[in-house]
Design an enzyme around this catalytic site. Structure first.
Site, PDB file in Angstrom:
ATOM      1  N   CYS A 243      46.636  50.530  50.330  1.00  0.00           N
ATOM      2  CA  CYS A 243      46.174  51.650  49.517  1.00  0.00           C
ATOM      3  C   CYS A 243      45.187  51.240  48.441  1.00  0.00           C
ATOM      4  CB  CYS A 243      47.374  52.361  48.920  1.00  0.00           C
ATOM      5  SG  CYS A 243      48.384  53.026  50.240  1.00  0.00           S
TER       6      CYS A 243
ATOM      7  N   ARG B  40      37.789  23.810  56.617  1.00  0.00           N
ATOM      8  CA  ARG B  40      37.226  24.935  57.364  1.00  0.00           C
ATOM      9  C   ARG B  40      36.594  24.522  58.699  1.00  0.00           C
ATOM     10  NH1 ARG B  40      35.227  29.513  54.418  1.00  0.00           N
ATOM     11  NH2 ARG B  40      35.084  28.123  52.622  1.00  0.00           N
TER      12      ARG B  40
END
Ligand code: LLP
Length: 421
Positions: free
Chosen positions: A346, A278
């Site tokens: 959705c 990271r």
């Protein structure tokens, strides 16, 4: 520091205007900065010098071969957790002597392939794995270099899904059982012990848990050496956190981390390996998306983007915060308003941010998610049959597509109809 700054009111990646990339590749897309990747890698090498060391980039955070080549060409090693990642490192030209293989579930096929292709060391996570590696190496007439990953039972004080150093986590061999494990490894014919490995978690914002773990590694190293084991390398894992917001407390810098490593382990005459992901890749990347609609809801406005949770899953998976920047900077003092920033998928989980204060954006505007280089593209899926989005690499004034957006046909044609249909 990164190289994503406004020039003339428009967000740039190094010297390339983000709208120019959007016009060429369409939205959404990931864009990475070579200068930022380089700078972050060098911060670690400078922080560890003059100790002998190898910075092994954790490929899991960002695995595009072009990015790996940028880092590999600087001399980086690679930390891989699957043979897929191993092959990516190889495709980027990184030699096996600079690749460490971590992970709790290496299959026999993966172990064999890594031994065939050359490997710096296996970071072994269990006794059965140790036996399997020895068996395979022996059958091939080679000796496998190994470090044993010990679990130091230290609380990394990070998100529960990415903490790995507590005894309840599935990782490593409990440090109390390490003596027995090293004794067994030493007796196995296919293994050569080279070191000790530890990794306690990701996105750590405090050095104290690292220091607690490294002190345990120090004690263990001295004890193992007293038992007659050759401990030449200490692999300290990854995990140093990054600032996801500009306002919060800044996590420690690689310099502080390096100074602490030197203080705790510097006199052990061992080569230091670290596996940062990271901190190298996170702030080297943006996710750029376009606004499809602005929808006025009940007491709130939704900014509906063309990027969704399948492209960047961290907010819905970990409740993670990513700063969102308008690509066209608002004029000073221009009005802002809170938006719920969502994607088209959705489910309600497809929400990037709630009540995020942003300029008055409209259809067709571009926004950029910061700190999206790490665990962004690599965790993407095709959920809702949304093809994976392209990745772009910038260097100075140049940019290139380093992964194409697949066509719908390419996505669908991977499916096969059985002959009875
Ligand atoms: N080494 C090992 C053995 C690891 O398991 C990891 C990360 C690293 C190194 C690199 O850690 P880093 O320096 O990047 O913190 N998907 C999550 C993060 C998962 C980290 C897994 N292991 C997220 O999006 O926050």
């Amino acid at each position: 520091m990164d190289h994503f700054l406004y020039q003339g009111g428009i967000l740039h990646a190094e010297d390339v205007a983000i709208p120019d990339i959007a016009a060429a590749v369409g939205t959404p897309f990931y864009v990475y900065s070579t200068a930022t990747l380089t700078r972050h890698f060098r911060l670690f090498t400078e922080a560890l010098a003059p100790l002998p060391h190898l910075v092994c980039f954790a490929i899991k955070s960002l695995s595009n071969v072009a990015v790996l080549k940028v880092l590999g060409d600087l001399g980086a090693g690679m930390d891989v957790v699957s043979i897929g990642e191993y092959l990516r490192a190889k495709a980027a030209g990184v030699p096996g002597e600079r690749i460490v293989f971590s992970g709790i579930g290496k299959t026999r096929a993966e172990i064999r392939m890594a031994l065939e292709g050359g490997i710096r060391q296996f970071n072994v996570e269990s006794e059965p794995e140790m036996r399997a590696i020895s068996e395979i190496a022996t059958s091939m007439g080679v000796v496998a270099p190994i470090a044993i990953r010990v679990n130091p039972d230290v609380d990394a004080k990070t998100h529960e899904k990415i903490a790995t150093g507590k005894s309840e986590n599935k990782f490593g061999i409990p440090i109390a059982k390490a003596h027995a494990a090293y004794a067994e490894a030493a007796a196995l014919p296919g293994l050569r012990i080279v070191g000790v490995d530890v990794h306690i978690g990701s996105q750590l914002t405090d050095l104290a848990p690292f220091e607690a773990a490294f002190r345990k590694v120090r004690e263990l190293t001295l004890a193992l050496r007293a038992d007659g084991h050759r401990i030449e390398r200490l692999d300290l894992g990854g995990g140093l956190g990054i600032p996801y917001t500009r306002s919060n407390d800044a996590p420690p810098l690689p310099t502080d981390y390096g100074a602490m490593i030197k203080r705790v382990l510097g006199d052990l005459d061992a080569e230091i390996e670290i596996e940062p992901g990271r901190l190298i890749s996170g702030n080297s990347g943006l996710l750029v998306a376009g606004v499809i609609y602005v929808k006025n809801g009940e007491g709130r406005d939704f900014l509906i983007l063309d990027a969704a949770m399948n492209d960047l899953v961290r907010p819905s998976m970990y409740g993670a915060h990513h700063d969102i920047l308008p690509v066209a900077e608002g004029a000073p003092g221009a009005p802002t308003q809170p938006f719920d920033v969502v994607g088209p998928v959705c489910e309600t989980g497809d929400t990037f941010a709630k009540a995020r204060e942003l300029p008055l954006l409209a259809e067709g505007d571009l926004v950029a998610f910061r700190s999206a280089g790490a665990y962004g593209a690599v965790m993407a899926s095709e959920y809702n049959s949304r093809p994976l989005i392209p990745e772009v690499l910038v260097q100075g004034h140049q940019f290139a597509v380093i992964r194409e957006r697949p066509t719908y046909d390419e996505m669908i044609s991977r499916d096969r109809l059985p002959e009875w249909l």
